[in-house]
Each structure stands twice: as structure tokens, then as C-alpha cells.
Motif scaffolding. Structure first.
Motif, short mmCIF file in Angstrom:
data_model
loop_
_atom_site.label_atom_id
_atom_site.label_comp_id
_atom_site.label_asym_id
_atom_site.label_seq_id
_atom_site.Cartn_x
_atom_site.Cartn_y
_atom_site.Cartn_z
N HIS A 58 24.83 18.39 74.74
CA HIS A 58 25.67 17.99 75.87
C HIS A 58 26.92 17.26 75.38
O HIS A 58 28.02 17.46 75.91
N CYS A 59 26.76 16.42 74.36
CA CYS A 59 27.89 15.68 73.80
C CYS A 59 28.86 16.63 73.11
O CYS A 59 30.08 16.50 73.26
N VAL A 60 28.33 17.59 72.36
CA VAL A 60 29.18 18.58 71.69
C VAL A 60 29.95 19.39 72.74
O VAL A 60 31.16 19.62 72.60
N ASP A 61 29.28 19.81 73.80
CA ASP A 61 29.94 20.57 74.87
C ASP A 61 31.04 19.75 75.53
O ASP A 61 32.10 20.26 75.85
N TYR A 62 30.78 18.45 75.74
CA TYR A 62 31.79 17.57 76.34
C TYR A 62 33.05 17.55 75.48
O TYR A 62 34.17 17.70 75.98
N ILE A 63 32.88 17.37 74.18
CA ILE A 63 34.02 17.33 73.27
C ILE A 63 34.76 18.66 73.27
O ILE A 63 36.00 18.70 73.32
N ASN A 64 34.04 19.75 73.28
CA ASN A 64 34.67 21.09 73.25
C ASN A 64 35.48 21.37 74.51
O ASN A 64 36.41 22.18 74.47
N LYS A 65 35.16 20.73 75.63
CA LYS A 65 35.89 20.94 76.89
C LYS A 65 37.18 20.13 76.97
O LYS A 65 38.00 20.36 77.85
N GLN A 66 37.37 19.18 76.06
CA GLN A 66 38.54 18.32 76.10
C GLN A 66 39.76 19.03 75.50
O GLN A 66 39.62 19.87 74.61
N PRO A 67 40.96 18.69 75.98
CA PRO A 67 42.17 19.29 75.40
C PRO A 67 42.30 18.91 73.93
O PRO A 67 41.89 17.82 73.52
#
Length: 75
Positions: free
Chosen positions: A36-45
Motif C-alpha cells: 500500500h505504501c509503495v502504491d501510494y508513492i507510485n501515485k504521486q507526481p
């Protein structure tokens, strides 16, 4: 810059995404699931600007000078 910090308590991990810019660090996401944390980072500009302390100081001084001048000129 984002980084993931793991805290392990009683055999259970809690992951925190921390965003850092210059001297500022801010927790922005927490989860027991690392993905979930990795996905959060990947969604950021994507960041392209690198923090420059001298540039930040100059920008702040310029802003404060304009505010002071506007206040003294009755604007």
C-alpha cells in the motif's frame, strides 16, 4: 523525496511513508501492508525540482519585503 519507515511492535509491522523536502519531514501515509505504501508513492507526481536552501531563503526574503512595503504604502 519519499521513504518508507518500518516500525515493528510485537511481531506486527507498521509502515509509514515520510515525505521530506529540505528540513521538513511529514508522514503522509501509514499501513500494515508494505505494498500500500509503495502504491501510494507510485501515485504521486514525479519530483523534478531539487531543494535549494539559498533559493528558498531569497524567495522568502523577497516575499517578506513585498509584504512589508505594501503594509507601509497602505496597500
Amino acid at each position: 523525496m519519499y521513504k518508507i519507515i518500518e516500525k515493528n511492535k510485537q511481531g506486527t509491522s507498521l509502515y509509514t511513508v515520510v515525505y521530506s523536502y529540505g528540513n521538513l519531514s511529514l508522514p503522509v501515509c501509514q499501513s500494515r501492508d508494505y505494498q500500500h505504501c509503495v502504491d501510494y508513492i507510485n501515485k504521486q507526481p514525479i519530483e523534478t525540482k531539487v531543494y535549494n536552501e539559498e533559493e528558498s531563503k531569497q524567495t522568502l526574503n523577497n516575499c517578506l519585503s513585498k509584504m512589508y512595503n505594501n503594509r507601509n504604502n497602505g496597500k
